[in-house]
Design a protein around this motif. Structure first.
Motif, PDB file in Angstrom:
ATOM      1  N   HIS A  23       0.864  -1.192   0.000  1.00 53.41           N
ATOM      2  CA  HIS A  23       0.000   0.000   0.000  1.00 53.41           C
ATOM      3  C   HIS A  23       0.894   1.234   0.000  1.00 53.41           C
ATOM      4  CE1 HIS A  23       0.808   0.757   4.285  1.00 53.41           C
ATOM      5  NE2 HIS A  23       0.674  -0.555   4.460  1.00 53.41           N
ATOM      6  N   ARG A  24       0.289   2.389  -0.211  1.00 49.72           N
ATOM      7  CA  ARG A  24       1.079   3.627  -0.193  1.00 49.72           C
ATOM      8  C   ARG A  24       1.650   3.837   1.206  1.00 49.72           C
ATOM      9  NH1 ARG A  24      -1.726   7.247   2.653  1.00 49.72           N
ATOM     10  NH2 ARG A  24      -3.992   7.140   2.605  1.00 49.72           N
ATOM     11  N   HIS A  25       2.667   4.659   1.316  1.00 46.49           N
ATOM     12  CA  HIS A  25       3.317   4.946   2.593  1.00 46.49           C
ATOM     13  C   HIS A  25       2.309   5.556   3.572  1.00 46.49           C
ATOM     14  CE1 HIS A  25       6.785   5.796   5.159  1.00 46.49           C
ATOM     15  NE2 HIS A  25       6.099   6.856   5.524  1.00 46.49           N
ATOM     16  N   THR A  26       2.269   5.022   4.785  1.00 47.64           N
ATOM     17  CA  THR A  26       1.379   5.523   5.834  1.00 47.64           C
ATOM     18  C   THR A  26       2.136   5.594   7.149  1.00 47.64           C
ATOM     19  OG1 THR A  26       0.597   3.297   6.358  1.00 47.64           O
ATOM     20  CG2 THR A  26      -0.692   4.556   4.748  1.00 47.64           C
ATOM     21  N   ALA A  35      -5.517   2.968   3.316  1.00 44.91           N
ATOM     22  CA  ALA A  35      -4.734   2.921   2.077  1.00 44.91           C
ATOM     23  C   ALA A  35      -4.922   1.596   1.349  1.00 44.91           C
ATOM     24  CB  ALA A  35      -3.257   3.152   2.368  1.00 44.91           C
ATOM     25  N   GLU A 132       4.770   0.408   4.359  1.00 46.09           N
ATOM     26  CA  GLU A 132       4.191   0.234   3.025  1.00 46.09           C
ATOM     27  C   GLU A 132       3.683  -1.167   2.741  1.00 46.09           C
ATOM     28  OE1 GLU A 132       7.386   1.654   0.584  1.00 46.09           O
ATOM     29  OE2 GLU A 132       7.012   3.734   1.146  1.00 46.09           O
TER      30      GLU A 132
END
Length: 174
Positions: A23-26, A35, A132
């Motif tokens: 997934h996108r950076h969180t 995400a 991620e």
């Protein structure tokens, strides 16, 4: 970054069937859930606690939308917990990105306590040691790996989550 090395070793040695989801950076478990388009109730937030009495660590696993009830932990376990400081995380999880606490304490010789809500999910997602990726394990694998640890209703939805998602609990007011 990718799945933490110790975590990969533990999952492989324990013959755990798992899947990695990118997934996108969180920066939080709840953000990772959003995400990855997964319910926050299925993403495990890993909260590192330190026992005031002996300094040992404990990971509390809760749904990403919940907060740990430290009073519950104090009343039902021999632990007197406080939240570990951010500065302590690299010592406990040296192969993980800052703040990306994986819930598999077994890989780091850290005890675990978990919320019963997680054990009812069809599968549970965990931080992979970076910001991620998530690791998904099915319910049977979750119970195989975690039933030996104390568990109960150790958390409740956070006030911020309740305020933002109040319609889920009380309807939309119509």
């Amino acid at each position: 970054m990718s799945v933490a090395r110790r975590l990969t070793n533990f999952l492989n040695l324990s013959q755990t069937d798992y899947r990695v989801l990118h997934h996108r950076h969180t920066e939080s478990a709840a953000d990772s859930a959003h995400a990855a388009h997964i319910s926050t109730s299925r993403v495990a937030k890993s909260v590192l606690l330190r026992n005031r009495q002996d300094g040992r660590y404990l990971i509390a696993l809760t749904p990403a939308c919940n907060r740990v009830d430290l009073d519950w932990v104090r009343e039902r376990t021999p632990v007197d917990p406080v939240l570990a400081r951010e500065a302590e995380l690299p010592d406990v999880f040296p192969d993980c990105a800052a703040g990306a606490v994986p819930g598999f304490g077994q890989a780091y010789q850290v005890d675990v306590i978990w919320d019963d809500d997680l054990g009812q999910q069809p599968s549970v997602y965990f931080e992979a040691g970076d910001h991620e990726e998530l690791i998904e394990i099915e319910r049977d694998e979750f119970h195989r790996l975690f039933d030996g640890f104390p568990h109960g209703m150790i958390s409740a939805p956070s006030e911020a989550y309740l305020a933002y998602h109040s319609y889920e609990f009380w309807g939309d007011g119509i």
